[in-house]
Design an enzyme around this catalytic site. Structure first.
Site, mmCIF file in Angstrom:
data_model
loop_
_atom_site.group_PDB
_atom_site.id
_atom_site.type_symbol
_atom_site.label_atom_id
_atom_site.label_comp_id
_atom_site.label_asym_id
_atom_site.label_seq_id
_atom_site.Cartn_x
_atom_site.Cartn_y
_atom_site.Cartn_z
ATOM 1 N N ASP A 1 -16.924 7.394 -1.862
ATOM 2 C CA ASP A 1 -15.700 7.183 -1.071
ATOM 3 C C ASP A 1 -15.419 8.517 -0.381
ATOM 4 O O ASP A 1 -16.054 9.537 -0.681
ATOM 5 C CB ASP A 1 -14.551 6.766 -2.020
ATOM 6 C CG ASP A 1 -13.262 6.386 -1.278
ATOM 7 O OD1 ASP A 1 -13.299 6.235 -0.040
ATOM 8 O OD2 ASP A 1 -12.217 6.256 -1.942
ATOM 9 N N ARG B 1 0.883 -1.186 0.000
ATOM 10 C CA ARG B 1 0.000 0.000 0.000
ATOM 11 C C ARG B 1 0.904 1.214 0.000
ATOM 12 O O ARG B 1 1.661 1.431 0.946
ATOM 13 C CB ARG B 1 -0.907 -0.009 1.237
ATOM 14 C CG ARG B 1 -1.601 1.318 1.444
ATOM 15 C CD ARG B 1 -2.754 1.245 2.410
ATOM 16 N NE ARG B 1 -3.879 0.558 1.798
ATOM 17 C CZ ARG B 1 -5.121 0.591 2.272
ATOM 18 N NH1 ARG B 1 -5.388 1.264 3.388
ATOM 19 N NH2 ARG B 1 -6.090 -0.040 1.662
ATOM 20 N N GLN C 1 -9.913 -3.872 -3.668
ATOM 21 C CA GLN C 1 -11.223 -3.366 -3.265
ATOM 22 C C GLN C 1 -12.264 -3.653 -4.328
ATOM 23 O O GLN C 1 -13.401 -4.053 -4.041
ATOM 24 C CB GLN C 1 -11.135 -1.844 -3.029
ATOM 25 C CG GLN C 1 -12.454 -1.220 -2.610
ATOM 26 C CD GLN C 1 -12.912 -1.758 -1.268
ATOM 27 O OE1 GLN C 1 -12.142 -1.794 -0.318
ATOM 28 N NE2 GLN C 1 -14.162 -2.178 -1.163
ATOM 29 N N CYS D 1 -16.171 1.794 0.046
ATOM 30 C CA CYS D 1 -15.061 0.894 0.411
ATOM 31 C C CYS D 1 -14.733 0.981 1.892
ATOM 32 O O CYS D 1 -14.137 0.057 2.439
ATOM 33 C CB CYS D 1 -13.836 1.216 -0.433
ATOM 34 S SG CYS D 1 -13.174 2.871 -0.153
ATOM 35 N N HIS E 1 -7.050 0.763 -6.717
ATOM 36 C CA HIS E 1 -7.281 -0.123 -5.562
ATOM 37 C C HIS E 1 -7.954 -1.407 -6.078
ATOM 38 O O HIS E 1 -9.136 -1.650 -5.836
ATOM 39 C CB HIS E 1 -8.172 0.602 -4.550
ATOM 40 C CG HIS E 1 -8.164 -0.002 -3.174
ATOM 41 N ND1 HIS E 1 -7.445 -1.134 -2.855
ATOM 42 C CD2 HIS E 1 -8.800 0.384 -2.027
ATOM 43 C CE1 HIS E 1 -7.645 -1.419 -1.562
ATOM 44 N NE2 HIS E 1 -8.462 -0.516 -1.042
ATOM 45 N N ARG F 1 -14.012 -8.438 1.283
ATOM 46 C CA ARG F 1 -12.565 -8.237 1.143
ATOM 47 C C ARG F 1 -11.820 -9.509 1.559
ATOM 48 O O ARG F 1 -10.803 -9.859 0.982
ATOM 49 C CB ARG F 1 -12.087 -7.050 2.002
ATOM 50 C CG ARG F 1 -12.534 -5.674 1.526
ATOM 51 C CD ARG F 1 -11.952 -5.313 0.154
ATOM 52 N NE ARG F 1 -10.518 -5.426 0.106
ATOM 53 C CZ ARG F 1 -9.662 -4.472 0.470
ATOM 54 N NH1 ARG F 1 -10.130 -3.308 0.872
ATOM 55 N NH2 ARG F 1 -8.354 -4.653 0.382
HETATM 56 N N1 CP Z 1 -11.283 -0.203 1.976
HETATM 57 C C1 CP Z 1 -10.018 -0.282 2.449
HETATM 58 O O1 CP Z 1 -9.056 -0.499 1.728
HETATM 59 O O2 CP Z 1 -9.948 -0.115 3.794
HETATM 60 P P1 CP Z 1 -8.613 0.039 4.660
HETATM 61 O O3 CP Z 1 -8.025 1.382 4.320
HETATM 62 O O4 CP Z 1 -9.096 -0.032 6.071
HETATM 63 O O5 CP Z 1 -7.668 -1.063 4.300
HETATM 64 N N1 NVA Z 2 -9.625 6.692 -1.569
HETATM 65 C C1 NVA Z 2 -9.265 6.256 -0.240
HETATM 66 C C2 NVA Z 2 -9.527 4.800 -0.090
HETATM 67 C C3 NVA Z 2 -9.225 4.235 1.263
HETATM 68 C C4 NVA Z 2 -9.470 2.766 1.356
HETATM 69 C C5 NVA Z 2 -7.804 6.597 0.028
HETATM 70 O O1 NVA Z 2 -6.987 6.452 -0.887
HETATM 71 O O2 NVA Z 2 -7.486 7.036 1.130
#
Ligand code: CP
Ligand code: NVA
Length: 303
Positions: free
Chosen positions: A222, A104, A134, A262, A131, A290
């Protein structure tokens, strides 16, 4: 094989993963006697996180555990990566220890570079561009509710961000009609729209949330302030005010529509409590899925 963009998969590949995730969901109550319980025995997964996570971290870690393998949570600030070791060398070294890497990251190029230099599969666990993990859970959730994906109308309300990008590409691949309503200045990148066109279907871009929501089967939103956008928070809260999924907007979609997010949600901003906790909300099934889709991804790449 890697999963960096959802478009690394074609329609058949996505369908295979969703079918397998459905099976894994059905089998989960069997616990240690489920046929999947030893699928990744002896396998280790390195999970690099530059950003916070609840769902991604926990679903991957539990998925590895339930498939008989082991997951290592690696905060980038505690790795030598945080002290200047290169991404390429980190990828080379981790590849000598583990059977798969998830990452990530802030900059999409970091996960691309990991994949270029690793000799084990690499999975994008969220970057500024996409993502994909997701979106597999989202597709699974939509298919559970409607029994199909093709032909469904999906409306994205809000920021043209990483999750939106992956959903646009997935919609193009799976034959869903996607409309995106974003405020000026926060629209999806034209390169994503073009790529969707090459995959078969460009999204409809509109300015008004009502225009996207009318008649939609699925409403998706989101956060208005993604990780990394915190410095713009005040301005974003001002600009995004109208782009909220509330009961008025949901009425335009109709009684059979579902609402997805998400998570984490900012209740009272991008969606109201009433909608998130209401009968049309699918957000907690989406979160659960997930886990099942994480297992399907890990089995596919590391099994
Ligand atoms: N939706 C998602 O990726 O959640 P987290 O940021 O908690 O991993
Ligand atoms: N768009 C958000 C998604 C988090 C799961 C981010 O990137 O923070």
């Amino acid at each position: 094989m890697n999963l960096i963009s959802i478009a690394d998969l074609d329609g058949a590949g996505i369908t295979r993963l969703l079918d397998r995730a459905d099976e894994l969901k059905r089998d989960r109550p069997k616990g240690a006697s489920a046929p999947s319980a030893r699928r990744l025995e002896g396998k280790s997964l390195a999970m690099i996180f530059e950003k916070a996570s609840t769902r991604t971290r926990v679903s991957l870690e539990v998925a590895m555990r339930e498939l008989g393998g082991h997951a290592l949570y690696l905060s980038s600030s505690e790795l030598q990566l945080g002290r200047g070791e290169t991404v390429a060398d980190t990828a080379r070294v981790l590849s000598r220890f583990v059977h798969g890497i998830t990452a990530r990251v802030y900059d999409h190029r970091t996960v691309v570079s990991l994949a270029e230099h690793a000799s084990v599969p690499v999975v994008n666990a969220l970057s500024d561009l996409e993502h994909p993990c997701q979106i597999l859970a989202d597709l699974m959730t939509i298919r559970e509710r409607f029994g199909r994906l093709r032909g469904l109308q999906v409306a994205w309300i809000g920021d043209g961000n990483n999750v939106c990008n992956s959903l646009i590409l997935a919609s193009a691949i799976m034959g869903m009609e996607m409309s995106v309503a974003s405020p000026p200045g926060y629209e999806v990148d034209s390169s994503v729209v073009e790529k969707a066109g090459q995959l078969g279907h460009r999204p409809r871009l509109v300015a008004e949330p009502e225009e996207a929501a009318a008649g939609a089967d699925v409403l998706v939103t989101d956060t208005w302030v993604s990780m990394g956008d915190e410095a713009e928070e005040a301005e974003r809260l001002r600009v995004f005010g109208r782009y909220q999924i509330n009961s008025r907007l949901l009425k335009l979609a109709g009684p059979k529509a579902i609402v997805m997010h998400c998570l984490p949600a900012h209740r009272g901003q991008e969606l109201t409590d009433e909608v998130m906790d209401g009968p049309q909300s699918a957000v907690f099934d989406e979160a659960e899925n997930r886990l099942h889709t994480s297992k399907a991804i890990l089995e596919w790449l590391m099994g």
